[in-house]
Enzyme design. Structure first.
Site, PDB file in Angstrom:
ATOM      1  N   GLY A  50      -2.368  73.828  15.580  1.00 41.73           N
ATOM      2  CA  GLY A  50      -2.497  75.286  15.590  1.00 41.73           C
ATOM      3  C   GLY A  50      -1.239  75.919  15.051  1.00 41.73           C
ATOM      4  O   GLY A  50      -0.160  75.306  15.070  1.00 41.73           O
ATOM      5  N   GLN A 105       4.865  82.481  13.594  1.00 38.12           N
ATOM      6  CA  GLN A 105       5.594  81.233  13.340  1.00 38.12           C
ATOM      7  C   GLN A 105       5.945  81.049  11.869  1.00 38.12           C
ATOM      8  O   GLN A 105       6.747  80.175  11.539  1.00 38.12           O
ATOM      9  CB  GLN A 105       4.767  80.031  13.808  1.00 38.12           C
ATOM     10  N   CYS A 111       4.861  72.605  20.676  1.00 35.52           N
ATOM     11  CA  CYS A 111       4.785  73.735  19.743  1.00 35.52           C
ATOM     12  C   CYS A 111       5.606  73.416  18.512  1.00 35.52           C
ATOM     13  O   CYS A 111       6.728  72.911  18.628  1.00 35.52           O
ATOM     14  CB  CYS A 111       5.340  74.987  20.428  1.00 35.52           C
ATOM     15  N   LEU A 112       5.075  73.709  17.339  1.00 30.40           N
ATOM     16  CA  LEU A 112       5.794  73.427  16.091  1.00 30.40           C
ATOM     17  C   LEU A 112       7.092  74.220  16.000  1.00 30.40           C
ATOM     18  O   LEU A 112       7.993  73.839  15.255  1.00 30.40           O
ATOM     19  CB  LEU A 112       4.902  73.738  14.884  1.00 30.40           C
ATOM     20  N   HIS A 143      -2.767  78.881  23.513  1.00 35.56           N
ATOM     21  CA  HIS A 143      -1.398  78.734  23.012  1.00 35.56           C
ATOM     22  C   HIS A 143      -1.155  79.634  21.797  1.00 35.56           C
ATOM     23  O   HIS A 143      -0.153  80.347  21.733  1.00 35.56           O
ATOM     24  CB  HIS A 143      -1.165  77.260  22.667  1.00 35.56           C
ATOM     25  N   GLU A 144      -2.089  79.602  20.847  1.00 37.95           N
ATOM     26  CA  GLU A 144      -1.892  80.394  19.620  1.00 37.95           C
ATOM     27  C   GLU A 144      -1.997  81.894  19.903  1.00 37.95           C
ATOM     28  O   GLU A 144      -1.246  82.693  19.344  1.00 37.95           O
ATOM     29  CB  GLU A 144      -2.885  79.969  18.536  1.00 37.95           C
ATOM     30  N   HIS A 189       1.190  83.293  21.193  1.00 38.42           N
ATOM     31  CA  HIS A 189       2.195  83.568  20.153  1.00 38.42           C
ATOM     32  C   HIS A 189       2.087  85.008  19.641  1.00 38.42           C
ATOM     33  O   HIS A 189       3.089  85.620  19.263  1.00 38.42           O
ATOM     34  CB  HIS A 189       2.008  82.631  18.954  1.00 38.42           C
TER      35      HIS A 189
HETATM   36 NI    NI Z   1       3.181  77.124  19.265  1.00 34.77          NI
END
Ligand code: NI
Length: 151
Positions: free
Chosen positions: A46, A51, A89-90, A131-132, A135
């Site tokens: 995701g 991000q 998380c990236l 999660h997304e 953000h």
């Molecule tokens: Ni994330």
């Protein structure tokens, strides 16, 4: 398509609230394509627009290869159950934690052309939706982790 840079934790952009998308134009389509490419290149499931430094309510999710969800202006309209599973998380490389999330989540969003869509996910997909969407409100999984895991 082009890969974009992923913003890392500590950058204030990750803590801001994103604005709704109003124009469903070529620029949005390019951004979505770039986000999918960026997510795949980073082996993520995701990615949210903040991000990649863009404060708009846009996220992409791909928990199963080839099953891409493009979520524009998404909202969770129903959820049930709970799960406690590992999350990362990236934007927070090398960190993982256990979060408590709903087991089933239904998201209402718009697709890249502005049509209303609804998706229900369970388990990993439900976690990824939560999660997304977090953000888009400047929230990170580390805020809600019930414990962090050390490498
Ligand atoms: Ni994330």
């Amino acid at each position: 398509m082009a890969k974009r840079n992923i913003v890392k934790v500590g950058d204030p952009v990750l803590r801001k609230v994103s604005r709704p998308v109003e124009k469903f134009d070529d620029r949005l389509h390019t951004l979505l394509d770039d986000m999918v490419e960026t997510m795949r290149a980073a082996n993520g499931c995701g990615l949210a627009a903040p991000q990649v430094g863009i404060l708009r309510r846009i996220a992409v999710v791909e928990c199963v290869e080839g099953e891409v969800f493009e979520l524009i202006n998404p909202k969770i309209i129903a959820f049930s159950g709970t799960q406690e599973e590992q999350e990362g998380c990236l934007s927070i490389p090398g960190e993982a934690g256990i979060t408590r999330r709903p087991k089933y989540v239904t998201v209402r969003a718009q697709d890249r052309n502005g049509n209303t869509v609804e998706y229900t996910g369970s388990d990993l997909l439900a976690r990824a939706f939560c999660h997304e969407l977090d953000h888009l409100d400047g929230k990170l999984f580390t805020d809600c982790a019930i414990r962090m895991l050390n490498d």
